[in-house]
Design an enzyme around this catalytic site. Sequence first.
Site, mmCIF file in Angstrom:
data_model
loop_
_atom_site.group_PDB
_atom_site.id
_atom_site.type_symbol
_atom_site.label_atom_id
_atom_site.label_comp_id
_atom_site.label_asym_id
_atom_site.label_seq_id
_atom_site.Cartn_x
_atom_site.Cartn_y
_atom_site.Cartn_z
ATOM 1 N N GLU A 229 -4.331 -5.689 2.331
ATOM 2 C CA GLU A 229 -3.583 -4.444 2.544
ATOM 3 C C GLU A 229 -2.210 -4.684 1.957
ATOM 4 O O GLU A 229 -1.393 -5.399 2.531
ATOM 5 C CB GLU A 229 -3.527 -4.109 4.038
ATOM 6 N N CYS A 263 4.907 0.055 4.430
ATOM 7 C CA CYS A 263 4.100 0.240 3.224
ATOM 8 C C CYS A 263 3.588 1.668 3.112
ATOM 9 O O CYS A 263 3.361 2.157 2.003
ATOM 10 C CB CYS A 263 2.936 -0.749 3.212
#
Length: 466
Positions: A229, A263
Site C-alpha cells: 500500500e 496517502c
Amino acid sequence: MSIESVNPATGEVVDSYDETSESQREDRLERATETYAEWRETPIERRQGLLSEAADVLRGNVEEYATFMTEEMGKPIVQSRAEVEKCAWLCEYYAEHAASHLQDEVVASAPEARTVVVHEPLGPVLAIMPWNFPFWQVFRFAAPTLAAGNVGLLKHASNVPGCARAIEDVFREAGFPEGAFTTLLIGSDEIDAVVADDRIAGVTLTGSDGAGRAVGETAGRELKKSVLELGGSDPFVVLEDAPMDETVQAAVQARLLNSGQSCIAAKRFVVVDDVYDEFVDRFVEAMDEQVVGDPTDERTDVGPQARPDLMDELHEQVEKTLEAGGECRLGGEPIDREGAFYRPTVLTDVPEDAPADREELFGPVATVFRVPDEAAAIEKANDTRFGLGASVWTEDLERGERVARRFESGLAFVNELVKSDPRLPFGGIKDSGYGRELAEDGITEFVNTKTIWVQRAGGAGTEMVE
C-alpha cells in the site's frame, strides 16, 4: 544502540528505546515460528474472542495511546483519539466476521466428487509500517492476519517506537500468546534480511513507492506473498453542479486530515471552469481559517509535520513549483516558531511536470487545477502515476457514479472524501501498489486458498489435462 522518540512540536526527546539486537531478532523470529504452530490450531472462535478483548484494551487506554501518537508524530489529539477508536472498531469487525469470511465453501464440480475451498494460514507475516497513522496502519494488518491464524511481526517507523511497543502490549494484555505479535525495533537496512528469512511466509508494507519496490523485489525473489500500500496523489474533482458549501468543507478536511500527511488525502483539486473562481476563493478562505498549533490543544486543526526533514522536503517541492511558474494563493512557507509547522498552502496555475503536478506532496499543501469540462477533469484526474483514491462532487448521483467508474484508482467516492472502512476493501493500482487490506479481501490476502477434492476410489476416470 537506542532509538530516540522526538516530539516534532517541541523538538524535545520523549523517550528512548533499545534497538532489537541481532540475537534478539533471531530469538523473536524463532518464538514467532513456535507460536504459529500452536496459534494456527487455535479455534477461530477463540481468536475472535481475543480480538474483542483487544478492542476493550484499546478503549480502556485511549488517552494513553492517543498521547503516544501526538507526542511522537504530532497528530492533533482529537484525531489521535479517533484513531484509537477506529482500531477498536476494526478489531470488533473481525471479531464478528472472521469466521464467515474464512468458512469452507462447497463448490459444485464433478457429480461423483465433493469439492471444497478452504482457507489456511501461511505462517509468520512481516509488516513494515509508516508513522503517519501509527496505530491504524498496524491494526488493519494485525487484526485480519491474527484472525486468520497467522502470527505477525512489526517493523515500525523509527520515529514512533513508543507506539510500536504500545501495540505489542495491547495484544499481550488482551490475552494473545507470547509471540503472536512481536515488535522488532530494527533499522531499514535489516529489512531485506528479515523478508528473506525462511521463517517469514509473507510481507506487507505501507509506505513510499521506493520502499515498496525494494521490498517487493526481495519478496518476489523469495517467492513470498506481498501486499504493498504505497503513496497517492488523489484527485478531488469538482463539477459545475457540485454542492459548494459541502464541497469546500470536505475539501479542507480531505487535504488537512492528519496535518496533510495521509496517502489518501486529496492533493490535486481538479475544478471545472464554471465554478473554478468561486471554489478557489472559498477554499483559500476556509484553509486560512484552520488553527495551526499545539497538537495537544483540543482546538488545533493542524499540528506539526512529523519530522523537520519531511517539512524541508515539502517546502522544497513548493518552492520548485513556484519557480516553475505556479502561483501561491495562501501559505507557502514554514511557520516561524518552534517545531516543524507548515502553513496551510494553496497553489494554482501549476505547470505540467512541476513537483506539485507530478509528485506526492505529503503535507498541508493543496494544488488546484482549472479544466474546461467533465471529460477534461477525468483526464487530469487520471494523469498521474498513482492510483490510490479519487473523489467527485456533483448533485447528480448517476453522473457521479459514471465519473467514479472512470477513475483509475482502487477507491472512488462520490460526494465523500476518500477514507478507509473495515467493511470495504482498501488498496490501489499503478504506483500506489497492489493487494487489498480490510474486509474479506484483507483477511484472505495471507491465507492458502486450498481446493480439496473428495471422491470414492474407483469413481469416474481422470482427465489427462492440467
